[in-house]
Design a protein around this motif. Structure first.
Motif, PDB file in Angstrom:
ATOM      1  N   LEU A 162     -37.553 -21.265  43.465  1.00  0.00           N
ATOM      2  CA  LEU A 162     -36.807 -21.920  44.455  1.00  0.00           C
ATOM      3  C   LEU A 162     -35.552 -21.110  44.863  1.00  0.00           C
ATOM      4  O   LEU A 162     -35.327 -21.035  45.905  1.00  0.00           O
ATOM      5  N   VAL A 163     -34.892 -20.684  43.635  1.00  0.00           N
ATOM      6  CA  VAL A 163     -33.689 -20.182  44.100  1.00  0.00           C
ATOM      7  C   VAL A 163     -33.872 -18.654  44.688  1.00  0.00           C
ATOM      8  O   VAL A 163     -33.139 -18.444  45.729  1.00  0.00           O
ATOM      9  N   PHE A 164     -35.078 -18.179  44.332  1.00  0.00           N
ATOM     10  CA  PHE A 164     -35.210 -16.646  44.818  1.00  0.00           C
ATOM     11  C   PHE A 164     -35.529 -17.143  46.538  1.00  0.00           C
ATOM     12  O   PHE A 164     -35.196 -16.266  47.307  1.00  0.00           O
ATOM     13  N   PHE A 165     -36.392 -17.946  46.685  1.00  0.00           N
ATOM     14  CA  PHE A 165     -36.737 -18.396  48.114  1.00  0.00           C
ATOM     15  C   PHE A 165     -35.534 -18.726  49.022  1.00  0.00           C
ATOM     16  O   PHE A 165     -35.286 -18.492  50.409  1.00  0.00           O
ATOM     17  N   VAL A 166     -34.496 -19.536  48.411  1.00  0.00           N
ATOM     18  CA  VAL A 166     -33.387 -19.912  49.130  1.00  0.00           C
ATOM     19  C   VAL A 166     -32.657 -18.617  49.601  1.00  0.00           C
ATOM     20  O   VAL A 166     -32.243 -18.472  50.513  1.00  0.00           O
ATOM     21  N   GLY A 167     -32.315 -17.620  48.414  1.00  0.00           N
ATOM     22  CA  GLY A 167     -31.861 -16.336  48.704  1.00  0.00           C
ATOM     23  C   GLY A 167     -32.442 -15.609  49.841  1.00  0.00           C
ATOM     24  O   GLY A 167     -31.823 -14.888  50.841  1.00  0.00           O
ATOM     25  N   GLN A 168     -33.791 -15.458  49.697  1.00  0.00           N
ATOM     26  CA  GLN A 168     -34.518 -14.831  50.977  1.00  0.00           C
ATOM     27  C   GLN A 168     -34.550 -15.411  52.222  1.00  0.00           C
ATOM     28  O   GLN A 168     -34.604 -14.751  53.405  1.00  0.00           O
ATOM     29  N   GLY A 169     -34.379 -16.940  52.154  1.00  0.00           N
ATOM     30  CA  GLY A 169     -34.080 -17.640  53.305  1.00  0.00           C
ATOM     31  C   GLY A 169     -32.824 -17.096  54.175  1.00  0.00           C
ATOM     32  O   GLY A 169     -32.547 -17.009  55.442  1.00  0.00           O
ATOM     33  N   MET A 170     -31.704 -16.788  53.247  1.00  0.00           N
ATOM     34  CA  MET A 170     -30.208 -16.434  53.751  1.00  0.00           C
ATOM     35  C   MET A 170     -30.632 -14.858  54.412  1.00  0.00           C
ATOM     36  O   MET A 170     -30.054 -14.711  55.326  1.00  0.00           O
ATOM     37  N   VAL A 171     -31.577 -14.086  53.687  1.00  0.00           N
ATOM     38  CA  VAL A 171     -31.702 -12.821  54.246  1.00  0.00           C
ATOM     39  C   VAL A 171     -32.348 -12.957  55.711  1.00  0.00           C
ATOM     40  O   VAL A 171     -31.939 -12.167  56.488  1.00  0.00           O
ATOM     41  N   TRP A 172     -33.515 -13.678  55.689  1.00  0.00           N
ATOM     42  CA  TRP A 172     -34.072 -13.883  56.953  1.00  0.00           C
ATOM     43  C   TRP A 172     -33.171 -14.692  57.876  1.00  0.00           C
ATOM     44  O   TRP A 172     -33.442 -14.282  59.375  1.00  0.00           O
ATOM     45  N   THR A 173     -32.448 -15.330  57.638  1.00  0.00           N
ATOM     46  CA  THR A 173     -31.504 -16.075  58.717  1.00  0.00           C
ATOM     47  C   THR A 173     -30.626 -14.888  59.154  1.00  0.00           C
ATOM     48  O   THR A 173     -30.016 -15.016  60.500  1.00  0.00           O
ATOM     49  N   PHE A 174     -30.118 -14.007  58.479  1.00  0.00           N
ATOM     50  CA  PHE A 174     -29.407 -12.899  59.200  1.00  0.00           C
ATOM     51  C   PHE A 174     -30.265 -12.240  60.359  1.00  0.00           C
ATOM     52  O   PHE A 174     -29.574 -11.858  61.417  1.00  0.00           O
ATOM     53  N   PHE A 175     -31.347 -11.763  59.969  1.00  0.00           N
ATOM     54  CA  PHE A 175     -32.374 -11.066  60.619  1.00  0.00           C
ATOM     55  C   PHE A 175     -32.401 -11.827  62.116  1.00  0.00           C
ATOM     56  O   PHE A 175     -32.621 -11.433  63.448  1.00  0.00           O
ATOM     57  N   VAL A 176     -32.787 -13.327  61.918  1.00  0.00           N
ATOM     58  CA  VAL A 176     -33.069 -14.120  63.142  1.00  0.00           C
ATOM     59  C   VAL A 176     -31.796 -14.273  63.834  1.00  0.00           C
ATOM     60  O   VAL A 176     -31.745 -14.201  65.006  1.00  0.00           O
ATOM     61  N   MET A 177     -30.524 -14.552  63.307  1.00  0.00           N
ATOM     62  CA  MET A 177     -29.214 -14.374  63.982  1.00  0.00           C
ATOM     63  C   MET A 177     -29.116 -13.346  64.865  1.00  0.00           C
ATOM     64  O   MET A 177     -28.710 -13.480  66.011  1.00  0.00           O
ATOM     65  N   ALA A 178     -29.192 -12.191  64.193  1.00  0.00           N
ATOM     66  CA  ALA A 178     -28.987 -10.904  64.705  1.00  0.00           C
ATOM     67  C   ALA A 178     -30.184 -10.856  66.045  1.00  0.00           C
ATOM     68  O   ALA A 178     -29.625 -10.159  67.024  1.00  0.00           O
ATOM     69  N   GLY A 179     -31.297 -10.913  65.842  1.00  0.00           N
ATOM     70  CA  GLY A 179     -32.258 -10.941  66.853  1.00  0.00           C
ATOM     71  C   GLY A 179     -31.943 -11.690  68.099  1.00  0.00           C
ATOM     72  O   GLY A 179     -31.973 -11.401  69.248  1.00  0.00           O
ATOM     73  N   ASN A 180     -31.398 -13.028  67.936  1.00  0.00           N
ATOM     74  CA  ASN A 180     -30.967 -14.006  68.777  1.00  0.00           C
ATOM     75  C   ASN A 180     -29.933 -13.362  69.566  1.00  0.00           C
ATOM     76  O   ASN A 180     -29.846 -13.505  70.723  1.00  0.00           O
ATOM     77  N   ARG A 181     -28.924 -12.708  68.908  1.00  0.00           N
ATOM     78  CA  ARG A 181     -27.696 -12.251  69.476  1.00  0.00           C
ATOM     79  C   ARG A 181     -27.981 -11.129  70.227  1.00  0.00           C
ATOM     80  O   ARG A 181     -27.466 -10.723  71.467  1.00  0.00           O
ATOM     81  N   LEU A 182     -29.064 -10.296  70.054  1.00  0.00           N
ATOM     82  CA  LEU A 182     -29.096  -8.946  70.615  1.00  0.00           C
ATOM     83  C   LEU A 182     -30.319  -9.414  71.857  1.00  0.00           C
ATOM     84  O   LEU A 182     -30.804  -8.212  72.554  1.00  0.00           O
ATOM     85  N   ARG A 183     -30.983 -10.305  72.045  1.00  0.00           N
ATOM     86  CA  ARG A 183     -32.082 -10.726  73.031  1.00  0.00           C
ATOM     87  C   ARG A 183     -31.638 -10.414  74.251  1.00  0.00           C
ATOM     88  O   ARG A 183     -30.446 -10.552  74.792  1.00  0.00           O
TER      89      ARG A 183
END
Length: 155
Positions: free
Chosen positions: A134-155
């Protein structure tokens, strides 16, 4: 402190800390091996520590051997994942994601790695293994949130 994290970008400084969290389980497994066996680790083949722990015989109890192997696995997992984290932090910075988000996600990821390492090394049953996952997936969720937020800003 909250104002500081909203106005000062420290996210890139978390990258060396993430790397340190990757190697901390290795330092622990080396110390545990040496203190349990009275033998030093073979520094010419540091990746052989897990194999050596498996074949050490009576010098290691089954619980100590398992803890060394779990620490080695936690170290390997950290090294496998730190590149994703670094890329995510750089992507977030490049895209201009807000400082509060960059800092919060970066520090959150570091906390998740501390918890992950602890849970992995200490786990001796399925409940702790589930908590580690569970902790692993929470951490990975944070990583993917970075990518989604960056993608949304660069759209």
């Amino acid at each position: 402190m909250a104002d500081f994290l909203k106005t000062t970008n420290i996210s890139l400084y978390t990258l060396p800390l993430a790397w340190l969290l990757c190697i901390t389980p290795r330092m622990y497994s080396m110390r545990l091996f040496t203190s349990s066996t009275g033998r030093s680790m073979d520094t010419t083949l540091p990746r052989g520590l897990a194999d050596r722990a498996r074949t050490e015989g009576a010098a290691l109890t089954a619980a100590t051997r398992a803890r060394i192997l779990r620490a080695e696995a936690a170290q390997a997992n950290g090294c496998e994942n730190v590149g994703y984290f670094a890329a995510a932090v750089v992507a977030g910075n490049f895209a201009g994601v807000g400082k509060g988000w960059l800092n919060g996600l970066s520090l959150g990821y570091l906390v998740s790695r501390v918890m992950y390492n602890w849970a992995y090394i200490k786990s001796e049953g399925p409940r702790m293994a589930m908590a580690r996952t569970l902790v692993f997936f929470v951490g990975q969720g944070m990583v993917w949130t970075f990518f989604v937020m960056a993608g949304n800003r660069l759209r």
